[in-house]
Scaffold this active site. Structure first.
Site, PDB file in Angstrom:
ATOM      1  N   ASP A 244     -32.193 -42.573   2.651  1.00 28.76           N
ATOM      2  CA  ASP A 244     -32.117 -41.453   3.525  1.00 28.76           C
ATOM      3  C   ASP A 244     -30.928 -41.645   4.508  1.00 28.76           C
ATOM      4  O   ASP A 244     -30.659 -42.656   4.890  1.00 28.76           O
ATOM      5  CB  ASP A 244     -33.524 -41.136   3.850  1.00 28.76           C
ATOM      6  CG  ASP A 244     -33.815 -39.653   4.325  1.00 28.76           C
ATOM      7  OD1 ASP A 244     -32.719 -38.856   4.113  1.00 28.76           O
ATOM      8  OD2 ASP A 244     -34.852 -39.229   4.684  1.00 28.76           O
TER       9      ASP A 244
ATOM     10  N   GLU B  31     -39.895 -36.610   4.876  1.00 28.88           N
ATOM     11  CA  GLU B  31     -39.141 -37.819   4.730  1.00 28.88           C
ATOM     12  C   GLU B  31     -39.831 -39.006   5.304  1.00 28.88           C
ATOM     13  O   GLU B  31     -39.636 -40.197   5.107  1.00 28.88           O
ATOM     14  CB  GLU B  31     -37.739 -37.661   5.848  1.00 28.88           C
ATOM     15  CG  GLU B  31     -36.905 -36.744   4.870  1.00 28.88           C
ATOM     16  CD  GLU B  31     -35.446 -36.109   5.960  1.00 28.88           C
ATOM     17  OE1 GLU B  31     -34.649 -35.918   5.375  1.00 28.88           O
ATOM     18  OE2 GLU B  31     -35.673 -36.423   7.262  1.00 28.88           O
TER      19      GLU B  31
ATOM     20  N   THR C 171     -32.780 -36.454   2.360  1.00 30.28           N
ATOM     21  CA  THR C 171     -32.295 -34.960   2.366  1.00 30.28           C
ATOM     22  C   THR C 171     -30.903 -34.897   3.188  1.00 30.28           C
ATOM     23  O   THR C 171     -30.994 -35.683   4.344  1.00 30.28           O
ATOM     24  CB  THR C 171     -33.085 -34.128   3.027  1.00 30.28           C
ATOM     25  OG1 THR C 171     -34.192 -33.913   2.119  1.00 30.28           O
ATOM     26  CG2 THR C 171     -32.776 -32.834   3.114  1.00 30.28           C
TER      27      THR C 171
END
Ligand code: 5RP
Length: 215
Positions: free
Chosen positions: A80, A102, A28
């Site tokens: 990520d 995550e 994200t």
């Protein structure tokens, strides 16, 4: 080169790690947004899972198919971003509030690759450390974690309250263990070096690649 250009460069580099047949976790943030664009151009035949509704929606809008992460028991690769990266591979994540999903994805993948621009490198970690808290008993949890303040954002997709611990960090492993043992803390944004397989950092026009989570 601007920070945004560094983000794009490192994201494009990481996109080439995605190969046909892989099960891939998507992180994200703004760096990952560039990754999604690069993947949409290449279109490898892979199964994606997303760490946030934001990534899910952005990937879907680009035509990538994102599966729910409920029946896939292992991923091959996850990519990520990070807020801070130390030379020995400790990370702070969760600037985008997606730290719990995550970390679940990071722990579920064969290879966890971190991508960052040169501003993410730090000599040592500094507060804040994002945390996700259970809403039940919130005031009491915040008291145990003082100084910690609730972030003015929506609840996480799992109903957690996103907050930021602003106290001393000291030894990251000690703080990580202490946060993990605090009732009411669902997850924290300290990621130990053992979670990370590789760190890719764009510095100007070059991407520096490290193995084993150590720079
Ligand atoms: C989201 C995260 C992000 O990876 C982190 O905040 C870095 O974001 P960006 O790529 O926008 O700098 O941990 O929870």
């Amino acid at each position: 080169m601007s920070v945004e250009q560094e983000k794009r460069l490192v994201a494009q580099y990481a996109a080439d790690m995605v190969k046909d047949g892989m099960r891939v976790g998507l992180g994200t943030g703004t760096t990952v947004a560039h990754l999604l664009t690069a993947l949409a151009l290449r279109r490898p035949a892979v199964v994606y899972v997303a760490t946030s509704p934001r990534t899910h929606d952005a990937a879907s809008a680009l035509g990538l198919t994102v599966d729910p992460f409920d029946s896939i028991d292992q991923l091959d690769l996850a990519i990520d971003g990070a807020d801070q990266i130390t030379p020995d591979g400790w990370l702070i994540k969760g600037g985008g509030g997606a730290l719990t999903r995550e970390k679940i994805v990071a722990a579920s993948t064969e290879r966890f690759v971190i991508i960052g621009d040169s501003t993410k490198l730090v000599r040592e970690l500094r507060a804040p450390v994002p945390v996700e808290l259970h809403p039940f008993g919130l005031a009491a949890t915040l008291r145990r974690l003082a100084p910690t303040n609730v972030r003015a954002v929506a609840l996480s997709p799992d109903g957690g309250v996103i907050a930021d611990y602003r106290g001393e960090i000291g030894e990251p492993a000690t703080l990580a263990a202490s946060l993990s043992m605090t009732p009411g803390v669902i997850e924290h944004g300290l990621f130990a070096p053992e979670l990370t397989s590789e760190i890719l950092i764009a510095k100007g026009a070059q991407v520096h690649r490290t193995n084993g989570g150590t720079l």
